[in-house]
Scaffold this active site. Sequence first.
Site, PDB file in Angstrom:
ATOM      1  N   HIS A 198      -0.780   5.094   6.947  1.00 48.34           N
ATOM      2  CA  HIS A 198      -0.169   5.678   5.762  1.00 48.34           C
ATOM      3  C   HIS A 198       0.097   7.177   5.907  1.00 48.34           C
ATOM      4  O   HIS A 198      -0.721   7.903   6.475  1.00 48.34           O
ATOM      5  CB  HIS A 198      -1.070   5.440   4.544  1.00 48.34           C
ATOM      6  CG  HIS A 198      -1.397   4.002   4.332  1.00 48.34           C
ATOM      7  ND1 HIS A 198      -2.595   3.443   4.756  1.00 48.34           N
ATOM      8  CD2 HIS A 198      -0.685   3.008   3.757  1.00 48.34           C
ATOM      9  CE1 HIS A 198      -2.592   2.151   4.441  1.00 48.34           C
ATOM     10  NE2 HIS A 198      -1.457   1.870   3.844  1.00 48.34           N
TER      11      HIS A 198
ATOM     12  N   ASP B 221      -3.942   8.250   7.397  1.00 47.04           N
ATOM     13  CA  ASP B 221      -4.776   7.327   8.161  1.00 47.04           C
ATOM     14  C   ASP B 221      -3.887   6.589   9.151  1.00 47.04           C
ATOM     15  O   ASP B 221      -2.739   6.973   9.375  1.00 47.04           O
ATOM     16  CB  ASP B 221      -5.584   6.391   7.244  1.00 47.04           C
ATOM     17  CG  ASP B 221      -4.725   5.397   6.473  1.00 47.04           C
ATOM     18  OD1 ASP B 221      -3.527   5.233   6.794  1.00 47.04           O
ATOM     19  OD2 ASP B 221      -5.252   4.766   5.526  1.00 47.04           O
TER      20      ASP B 221
ATOM     21  N   SER C 121       0.803  -1.222   0.000  1.00 49.57           N
ATOM     22  CA  SER C 121       0.000   0.000   0.000  1.00 49.57           C
ATOM     23  C   SER C 121       0.833   1.268   0.000  1.00 49.57           C
ATOM     24  O   SER C 121       0.320   2.344  -0.311  1.00 49.57           O
ATOM     25  CB  SER C 121      -0.937   0.021   1.214  1.00 49.57           C
ATOM     26  OG  SER C 121      -0.192  -0.003   2.421  1.00 49.57           O
TER      27      SER C 121
END
Length: 357
Positions: A335, A332, A42
């Site tokens: 991240h 978040d 991610s």
Amino acid sequence: MGGFLFYVNQLLLLFMFIIILRLGFKVEVEAKIPAIIVFGDSSVDSGNNNVIKTLLKSNFRPYGRDFLAGQPTGRFSNGKVPPDFISEAFGLKPTIPAYLDPAFTIADFATGVCFASAGTGFDNATSDVLNVIPLWKEVELYKEYQMKLRGYLGNEKANEVIREALYLVSLGTNDFLENYYTIPRRRLQFSIQQFEDFLLELARNFIKEIYSVGVRKISFTGLPPMGCLPLERATNVMANFDCVDKYNLVALEFNNKLEAFVWDLNTQLPGLTMVFSNPYPIFYQIITNPYSFGYEVAGKACCGTGTFEMSYLCNQENSLTCPDASKYVFWDAFHPTQKTNQIIVNHLLPSLLSTFN
């Protein structure tokens, strides 16, 4: 005297370049690298998880809130992720499309493409946790891409792109936080040092496989200070929600092994140029001294409370989401914000540009 003036001028140019990077300005050069090609998780996924059956998605608001058109793309950020900034810095396009995104074709992928999948790792067991694309499948998709590229550009031109492209590899955090420390299976098999070595062997096999099909230029990204992610700090109640030192020490230890691993493969594989891109020092500096970088909050993230919110737990209906992500180190629970991504990339760029451009 002339030599002295030349030396002074060089120092001034270097000083100006450092200031530009520190302030977060964009650095762009004329493209000599024909394409940026991305493997990983991610930290670099630009939307491949959108089209697979997994809960780990980010194709909804407020993700993408500060992206080019203000739309969610599947990037786990309020805006761009590192490959986007790297592509632009090398004089290529400003964003890297996801290979599985039906909105793009091989014409778009010829100058850059992303095979990364949020939630994946070196270990197949890591990708199983949230049913995402394992690393071996990313490689299979890349081989499919090579065939399409040859059909689009012809063998000679396609082989040149494959050989001269810069490949970005960024994964490993999930192997530790979502696999080893969460699921007991690997902890029963390995000590933490043994697990690190197990991952390095998987990484070695991965590099050798993509090398065997023409890959020659690689930036291999190390682990961040993963004990300082808001998700980990939120559970560190006994230490007053500070960074989890144990996880940071593992990241440092694994990064040291990765640096030696990169050096070793450079000597083993003829024609390979692989750089170890270590985000840990600059990222830790940002987290521990956020005000000097223009941040106001480092311990929590912009989305909601910034503690557990990630993917579907970070949503547009959450009234706690901050109005200005540039004041936050993290977007978040897992991240960084677009601003943090850019600062980290700008810190790593001089090495990448001097080596590959």
